[in-house]
Design a protein around this motif. Structure first.
Motif, short mmCIF file in Angstrom:
data_model
loop_
_atom_site.label_atom_id
_atom_site.label_comp_id
_atom_site.label_asym_id
_atom_site.label_seq_id
_atom_site.Cartn_x
_atom_site.Cartn_y
_atom_site.Cartn_z
N ARG A 104 0.83 -1.20 0.00
CA ARG A 104 0.00 0.00 0.00
C ARG A 104 0.87 1.26 0.00
O ARG A 104 0.61 2.21 -0.75
CB ARG A 104 -0.93 -0.01 1.22
N ARG A 105 1.94 1.24 0.84
CA ARG A 105 2.86 2.37 0.87
C ARG A 105 3.52 2.59 -0.50
O ARG A 105 3.62 3.71 -0.98
CB ARG A 105 3.95 2.15 1.93
N GLN A 108 1.00 3.98 -2.92
CA GLN A 108 0.76 5.40 -2.64
C GLN A 108 1.93 6.26 -3.10
O GLN A 108 1.73 7.35 -3.66
CB GLN A 108 0.51 5.61 -1.14
N GLN A 111 1.77 6.51 -6.81
CA GLN A 111 0.68 7.42 -7.16
C GLN A 111 1.11 8.87 -6.95
O GLN A 111 0.85 9.74 -7.78
CB GLN A 111 -0.55 7.09 -6.30
N ARG A 112 1.80 9.12 -5.84
CA ARG A 112 2.28 10.47 -5.55
C ARG A 112 3.27 10.94 -6.62
O ARG A 112 3.18 12.08 -7.12
CB ARG A 112 2.91 10.51 -4.16
#
Length: 134
Positions: A104-105, A108, A111-112
């Motif tokens: 998940r990290r 993310q 995505q960032r």
């Protein structure tokens, strides 16, 4: 009258005649010998029976204790196996959870970065358009 005195001498409080010598006295005062059982055979036989009964009782108790100990040990082994399985399952679940968190990290972060590149591209495009307009 002398017999009467000696007879009253051995009377107990409840009125029965008795003697310390193990003899019973008749109402006339004459001693009646009490028969003694053959102590050697009676004692040995009853002693053997008591010893045998005690031995059987001890063996039965010992057997029950042994069986109880075996059941307790078996139950402890089963509990230890269940505990080991539970700990292994907990460890796998923890590792799975940590792996999900890491994924998940990472997602993310990707995505960032993607969003940042997009913003930078939009900003660059806006800047270029502004230069063209001037």
């Amino acid at each position: 009258m002398n017999n009467s005195a000696s007879f009253s001498q051995y009377k107990s409080e409840d009125g029965r005649a008795s003697s310390a010598s193990g003899q019973t006295y008749s109402p006339t005062g004459t001693p009646i010998p009490t028969p003694f059982p053959n102590r050697t055979t009676s004692k040995n036989t009853s002693s053997y029976a008591v010893t045998k009964t005690d031995s059987l009782l001890f063996n039965k108790i010992d057997e029950r204790q042994r069986l109880a100990r075996e059941r307790r040990e078996e139950r402890e082994k089963q509990n230890a196996a269940k505990e080991a399985q539970w700990q292994a399952r907990e460890e796998r679940a923890r590792q799975h959870y940590e792996k999900q968190l890491e994924e998940r990290r990472k997602k993310q972060e990707e995505q960032r970065m993607k969003e940042e590149k997009r913003r930078a591209a939009v900003e660059e495009k806006r800047r270029q358009k502004q230069e063209e307009d001037q």
